[in-house]
Enzyme design. Structure first.
Site, PDB file in Angstrom:
ATOM      1  N   ALA A 105       0.816  -1.209   0.000  1.00 50.62           N
ATOM      2  CA  ALA A 105       0.000   0.000   0.000  1.00 50.62           C
ATOM      3  C   ALA A 105       0.852   1.263   0.000  1.00 50.62           C
ATOM      4  O   ALA A 105       0.334   2.358   0.170  1.00 50.62           O
ATOM      5  CB  ALA A 105      -0.937   0.010   1.205  1.00 50.62           C
ATOM      6  N   SER A 106       2.150   1.117  -0.210  1.00 49.54           N
ATOM      7  CA  SER A 106       3.059   2.256  -0.228  1.00 49.54           C
ATOM      8  C   SER A 106       3.146   2.827  -1.644  1.00 49.54           C
ATOM      9  O   SER A 106       3.680   2.173  -2.545  1.00 49.54           O
ATOM     10  CB  SER A 106       4.457   1.839   0.237  1.00 49.54           C
ATOM     11  OG  SER A 106       5.411   2.826  -0.084  1.00 49.54           O
TER      12      SER A 106
END
Length: 211
Positions: A17-18
């Site tokens: 999710a980065s």
């Protein structure tokens, strides 16, 4: 590292999710390949690392959240990647990371392909990568059997693999995502890519031998 030892892999700590890990993953792969180095993907949970370090989540501040959402789109465009604002943030990527680590044990090439598809699904296609059905579909594209994937997501060993990955990240001094460990030296953030390239061209051994 001696003259007779082949260079070890470059460790790429990431959270799926980065946005900044997404932004650099393709360029980092190309950079490693140009230098004849393997790039070892190590998915982790940034929230777990930050919690262990006593660091507040980056999206906790509304002002910082607004900035980061704008910067995410800009960073993806800068690196030539498609981008759509994620369906939700923050989001825990423990299921995707567990699948990756399970797959890596049997087929590292398929694991990376799965990882790239997770990035694409979340940051380009607007899919929810915390949804088991989405992950089953993405894993199925790599030939992973549904029972294997479900066990990786919810089984005790899947949880243990990810816990070990987080522990290793903390031991390696990881402070966020992306975090690259190159020959024992850490580089944090998408903006470190030029320094990683510089270090690959000028390893510590050369610096020590200079007059």
């Amino acid at each position: 590292m001696t003259d007779h030892q082949a260079p070890g892999p470059i460790r790429f700590y990431l959270d799926f999710a980065s946005p900044y890990a997404y932004a650099v993953h393709r360029d980092l792969e190309a950079l490693a390949e140009r230098h004849g180095r393997a790039l070892e993907w190590r998915p982790i949970l940034v929230w777990a690392v930050l919690k262990a370090l006593g660091v507040p989540p980056p999206l906790e501040s509304e002002a910082k959240r607004r900035y980061l959402l704008a910067d995410m789109a800009r960073s993806a465009a800068f690196h030539g990647l498609p981008y759509r604002e994620p369906v939700r943030l923050p989001l825990s990527t423990h299921l995707a990371a567990r699948i990756f680590h399970a797959c890596h044990e049997v087929d590292p090439v398929a694991a990376k392909a799965f990882g790239r598809s997770v990035f694409r699904a979340f940051f380009a296609e607007g899919l929810d990568i915390a949804d088991e059905a989405v992950l089953l579909s993405l894993a199925g594209e790599q030939g992973l059997a549904p029972d294997f994937v479900r066990d990786a997501m919810t089984g005790a060993e899947g949880k243990a693999r990810l816990a070990r990955a987080v522990e290793a990240a903390l031991a390696d001094g990881v402070v966020g995502s992306p975090f690259v460990l190159l020959d024992g030296e850490g580089f944090f953030g998408a903006d470190r890519l030029p320094q990683i390239a510089w270090r690959l061209d000028r390893p510590h051994q050369q610096e020590r031998s200079a007059p």
